[in-house]
Motif scaffolding. Structure first.
Motif, PDB file in Angstrom:
ATOM      1  N   CYS A 115       2.543 -11.971  10.966  1.00 30.46           N
ATOM      2  CA  CYS A 115       1.736 -13.198  10.938  1.00 30.46           C
ATOM      3  C   CYS A 115       0.633 -13.111  11.983  1.00 30.46           C
ATOM      4  O   CYS A 115       0.858 -12.617  13.101  1.00 30.46           O
ATOM      5  CB  CYS A 115       2.593 -14.418  11.250  1.00 30.46           C
ATOM      6  SG  CYS A 115       3.957 -14.666  10.113  1.00 30.46           S
ATOM      7  N   THR A 126      -6.935 -20.335  11.224  1.00 31.50           N
ATOM      8  CA  THR A 126      -6.644 -19.378  10.158  1.00 31.50           C
ATOM      9  C   THR A 126      -5.261 -18.794  10.383  1.00 31.50           C
ATOM     10  O   THR A 126      -4.939 -18.357  11.489  1.00 31.50           O
ATOM     11  CB  THR A 126      -7.699 -18.246  10.147  1.00 31.50           C
ATOM     12  OG1 THR A 126      -8.960 -18.811   9.821  1.00 31.50           O
ATOM     13  CG2 THR A 126      -7.348 -17.184   9.104  1.00 31.50           C
ATOM     14  N   LEU A 128      -2.821 -15.899   8.648  1.00 33.24           N
ATOM     15  CA  LEU A 128      -2.709 -14.812   7.679  1.00 33.24           C
ATOM     16  C   LEU A 128      -1.304 -14.230   7.771  1.00 33.24           C
ATOM     17  O   LEU A 128      -0.732 -14.154   8.863  1.00 33.24           O
ATOM     18  CB  LEU A 128      -3.740 -13.713   7.970  1.00 33.24           C
ATOM     19  CG  LEU A 128      -5.216 -14.132   7.983  1.00 33.24           C
ATOM     20  CD1 LEU A 128      -6.103 -12.935   8.321  1.00 33.24           C
ATOM     21  CD2 LEU A 128      -5.643 -14.734   6.650  1.00 33.24           C
ATOM     22  N   LYS A 129      -0.753 -13.828   6.603  1.00 32.20           N
ATOM     23  CA  LYS A 129       0.612 -13.303   6.587  1.00 32.20           C
ATOM     24  C   LYS A 129       0.678 -12.102   5.647  1.00 32.20           C
ATOM     25  O   LYS A 129       0.000 -12.090   4.614  1.00 32.20           O
ATOM     26  CB  LYS A 129       1.592 -14.373   6.064  1.00 32.20           C
ATOM     27  CG  LYS A 129       1.734 -15.571   6.968  1.00 32.20           C
ATOM     28  CD  LYS A 129       2.730 -16.568   6.409  1.00 32.20           C
ATOM     29  CE  LYS A 129       2.233 -17.240   5.148  1.00 32.20           C
ATOM     30  NZ  LYS A 129       3.141 -18.250   4.626  1.00 32.20           N
ATOM     31  N   GLN A 130       1.503 -11.141   6.004  1.00 32.08           N
ATOM     32  CA  GLN A 130       1.718  -9.991   5.117  1.00 32.08           C
ATOM     33  C   GLN A 130       3.157  -9.520   5.260  1.00 32.08           C
ATOM     34  O   GLN A 130       3.623  -9.242   6.368  1.00 32.08           O
ATOM     35  CB  GLN A 130       0.757  -8.854   5.471  1.00 32.08           C
ATOM     36  CG  GLN A 130       0.974  -7.587   4.672  1.00 32.08           C
ATOM     37  CD  GLN A 130       0.668  -7.766   3.187  1.00 32.08           C
ATOM     38  OE1 GLN A 130      -0.385  -8.271   2.817  1.00 32.08           O
ATOM     39  NE2 GLN A 130       1.604  -7.397   2.325  1.00 32.08           N
ATOM     40  N   TYR A 141      -1.237  -1.671   4.410  1.00 32.33           N
ATOM     41  CA  TYR A 141      -1.484  -2.998   3.819  1.00 32.33           C
ATOM     42  C   TYR A 141      -2.828  -3.517   4.314  1.00 32.33           C
ATOM     43  O   TYR A 141      -3.267  -3.188   5.414  1.00 32.33           O
ATOM     44  CB  TYR A 141      -0.402  -3.994   4.252  1.00 32.33           C
ATOM     45  CG  TYR A 141       1.006  -3.579   3.913  1.00 32.33           C
ATOM     46  CD1 TYR A 141       1.605  -4.000   2.726  1.00 32.33           C
ATOM     47  CD2 TYR A 141       1.740  -2.780   4.787  1.00 32.33           C
ATOM     48  CE1 TYR A 141       2.911  -3.625   2.441  1.00 32.33           C
ATOM     49  CE2 TYR A 141       3.034  -2.401   4.496  1.00 32.33           C
ATOM     50  CZ  TYR A 141       3.621  -2.834   3.311  1.00 32.33           C
ATOM     51  OH  TYR A 141       4.905  -2.461   3.019  1.00 32.33           O
ATOM     52  N   ARG A 142      -3.445  -4.360   3.508  1.00 28.60           N
ATOM     53  CA  ARG A 142      -4.678  -5.032   3.933  1.00 28.60           C
ATOM     54  C   ARG A 142      -4.586  -6.518   3.623  1.00 28.60           C
ATOM     55  O   ARG A 142      -4.064  -6.907   2.586  1.00 28.60           O
ATOM     56  CB  ARG A 142      -5.888  -4.453   3.189  1.00 28.60           C
ATOM     57  CG  ARG A 142      -6.289  -3.123   3.760  1.00 28.60           C
ATOM     58  CD  ARG A 142      -7.543  -2.546   3.141  1.00 28.60           C
ATOM     59  NE  ARG A 142      -7.718  -1.194   3.643  1.00 28.60           N
ATOM     60  CZ  ARG A 142      -8.186  -0.905   4.856  1.00 28.60           C
ATOM     61  NH1 ARG A 142      -8.563  -1.884   5.673  1.00 28.60           N
ATOM     62  NH2 ARG A 142      -8.297   0.342   5.256  1.00 28.60           N
ATOM     63  N   ILE A 143      -5.091  -7.331   4.559  1.00 25.31           N
ATOM     64  CA  ILE A 143      -5.145  -8.785   4.316  1.00 25.31           C
ATOM     65  C   ILE A 143      -6.618  -9.183   4.321  1.00 25.31           C
ATOM     66  O   ILE A 143      -7.374  -8.751   5.206  1.00 25.31           O
ATOM     67  CB  ILE A 143      -4.409  -9.598   5.406  1.00 25.31           C
ATOM     68  CG1 ILE A 143      -3.068  -8.958   5.796  1.00 25.31           C
ATOM     69  CG2 ILE A 143      -4.211 -11.038   4.963  1.00 25.31           C
ATOM     70  CD1 ILE A 143      -2.348  -9.663   6.941  1.00 25.31           C
ATOM     71  N   ALA A 144      -7.003  -9.985   3.363  1.00 27.63           N
ATOM     72  CA  ALA A 144      -8.397 -10.443   3.288  1.00 27.63           C
ATOM     73  C   ALA A 144      -8.698 -11.375   4.463  1.00 27.63           C
ATOM     74  O   ALA A 144      -7.807 -12.040   4.999  1.00 27.63           O
ATOM     75  CB  ALA A 144      -8.639 -11.163   1.968  1.00 27.63           C
ATOM     76  N   PRO A 151     -10.915  -9.135   8.209  1.00 28.14           N
ATOM     77  CA  PRO A 151      -9.879  -8.428   7.435  1.00 28.14           C
ATOM     78  C   PRO A 151      -8.908  -7.699   8.368  1.00 28.14           C
ATOM     79  O   PRO A 151      -9.305  -7.214   9.418  1.00 28.14           O
ATOM     80  CB  PRO A 151     -10.665  -7.442   6.572  1.00 28.14           C
ATOM     81  CG  PRO A 151     -12.051  -7.448   7.085  1.00 28.14           C
ATOM     82  CD  PRO A 151     -12.262  -8.677   7.891  1.00 28.14           C
ATOM     83  N   VAL A 152      -7.641  -7.672   7.964  1.00 26.64           N
ATOM     84  CA  VAL A 152      -6.598  -7.072   8.792  1.00 26.64           C
ATOM     85  C   VAL A 152      -6.069  -5.830   8.082  1.00 26.64           C
ATOM     86  O   VAL A 152      -5.895  -5.848   6.858  1.00 26.64           O
ATOM     87  CB  VAL A 152      -5.432  -8.072   9.007  1.00 26.64           C
ATOM     88  CG1 VAL A 152      -4.329  -7.448   9.846  1.00 26.64           C
ATOM     89  CG2 VAL A 152      -5.938  -9.354   9.641  1.00 26.64           C
ATOM     90  N   SER A 153      -5.848  -4.788   8.848  1.00 24.56           N
ATOM     91  CA  SER A 153      -5.226  -3.605   8.262  1.00 24.56           C
ATOM     92  C   SER A 153      -3.919  -3.329   9.000  1.00 24.56           C
ATOM     93  O   SER A 153      -3.849  -3.392  10.229  1.00 24.56           O
ATOM     94  CB  SER A 153      -6.220  -2.440   8.337  1.00 24.56           C
ATOM     95  OG  SER A 153      -5.623  -1.326   8.904  1.00 24.56           O
TER      96      SER A 153
END
Lengths: 158, 278
Positions: A115, A126, A128-130, A141-144, A151-153
């Motif tokens: 997270c 904001t 973001l979760k993956q 993995y990539r998160i927009a 963007p997160v890698s």
């Protein structure tokens, strides 16, 4: 009791524990043009799904504890319990790219939720979760991007 | 004070015309609410939190100021905390509270108990009522009064606020009368996630209690958007709030009175809580 221990051992043997795998999270704080710009408060942490408390906090960047609660999800899952956070806290950061490592040593193989949350005074929030799988070799993995996070890698190492 | 409450209540009830029974009756009483400016605070230093208190039918619209002598604050260590600055206006009351401990505080506001007697009279069975307890009513009722019922109204309202890590010491029920016990911590209610609450009568779960849960801001929308739900056989309700923001929960329970002054006690309980976005 013995049966229980045996069952646990068996379960561990089946699922396995993860040997020193490194998960690398690369995140970006975007440059935001605003006369009211202040650096965002940011937290990055790991949750195991279905558990109330976070497993581990990878980073918290803030200035004043009074506003830590505004990193809402992190505060609820980790910050308010004040566990092992001092080692990963730091001052707020300027726009740019940052890399964080998470060592998965001795963790059961499986899925973990990474997270990232950023909240900026006079700005947006904001989250973001993956979900990432550890213990099954290298993965990426990539998160927009969101408003306050680029963007997160995420790379799960060998 | 007491009289003022009665007047406010009377205005609400009489304004609506017909009164058919206790359900309508209690529904007409202005809901009493306590709304903190922040439900959750963080930091190493003591924090001030501001509270609004009012009684209104619009959820978190200001209508009737409330005497703050009936507000009590229970701190995580079990002590009572004094209020800071306070003010009673015509339409709302305001006070400050210093959170100087970690954990969850309970802020409790209560209306003084009052009595209401309804009856039928005349050849046409006209519904009549008076602001009187049973003993008082017996002296004033006309000779042909029928279906005489006296109820005591017992209304209170609660909000929970937390500094740093939450605690649950203030959830401990007294075991007396009708009470609500949070199962999901009221400062941990998240949009789209299920929350659980328990209704207790003399410390035991009670089924069949009707509960209404309404998101704030009713003035700015056409639908009230209330969740209406009844406690299950375990005395519990489970609900999933669909929107973030402050909400008001109310639960009503009617029970026989143990006092010679009333036939029934109408217990009305409110909880204000915030639903946080994921």
């Amino acid at each position: 009791m013995r049966k229980k221990i045996l069952a646990t051992l068996l379960a561990m043997a089946v699922s396995g524990t993860v040997q020193a795998q490194t998960v690398t999270v690369e995140l970006q704080l975007p440059a935001i043009s605003s006369s009211q710009y202040k650096r965002p408060y940011v937290a990055v942490w790991v949750e195991k799904q279905g558990e109330r408390r976070a497993l581990s906090t990878l980073a918290v960047w803030y200035e004043d504890k009074k506003w830590l609660k505004d990193i809402r999800r992190w505060w609820r899952k980790a910050g308010r319990y004040d566990t092992d956070v001092d080692a990963v806290t730091g001052a707020t950061r300027a726009p740019g790219t940052y890399t964080l490592d998470w060592q998965t040593e001795n963790l059961p193989q499986g899925d973990y939720l990474i997270c990232l949350e950023a909240v900026r005074e006079h700005g947006n929030r904001t989250l973001l979760k993956q979900l990432v799988t550890v213990g099954e070799g290298a993965k990426e993995y990539r998160i927009a991007a969101g408003d306050e996070l680029g963007p997160v890698s995420i790379k799960v190492g060998e | 004070m007491n009289r003022k409450f009665k007047n406010m209540f009377r205005a609400a009830v009489l304004g609506t015309g017909l009164i058919c029974g206790s359900v309508v009756m209690t529904a007409q009483a202005h809901p009493l609410w306590v709304l903190p400016g922040e439900f959750v605070v963080s930091g190493d230093e003591s924090s001030w939190v501001t509270f609004d208190v009012s009684a209104s039918h619009t959820v978190f619209g200001y209508d009737k100021g409330v005497g703050l002598q009936n507000v009590q604050v229970f701190s995580p260590d079990g002590d009572r905390n004094p209020l800071g600055s306070f003010f009673k206006g015509h339409r709302r009351s305001v006070f400050d509270l210093l959170l100087d401990q970690d954990g969850t505080y309970k802020v409790f506001a209560q209306r003084p108990k009052f009595y209401f007697t309804s009856y039928k009279a005349g050849n046409r069975d006209t519904d009549k009522r008076m602001w009187a307890d049973k003993v008082e009513a017996a002296e004033r009722l006309p000779e042909n009064a029928r279906d005489v019922k006296t109820m005591q109204i017992d209304m209170s309202s609660v909000a929970y606020v937390t500094r740093n890590a939450p605690s649950d010491s203030v959830f401990q029920p007294t075991g007396k009368g009708f009470e609500l016990r949070p199962v999901t911590h009221p400062n941990d209610i998240v949009q789209g996630e299920e929350a659980v609450l328990e209704a207790l009568l003399n410390g035991k779960p009670v089924a069949g209690v009707s509960v209404e849960i309404t998101p704030g801001g009713t003035r700015y929308r056409n639908e009230r958007n209330s969740i209406e739900i009844t406690t299950d056989s375990n005395g519990r309700i489970e609900f999933t709030p669909g929107q973030a923001g402050p909400w008001l929960l109310s639960a009503d329970y009617s029970m026989p009175s143990q006092s010679p002054l009333a036939d029934t006690v109408e217990a009305i309980r409110f909880i204000t809580f915030e639903v946080i976005p994921e």
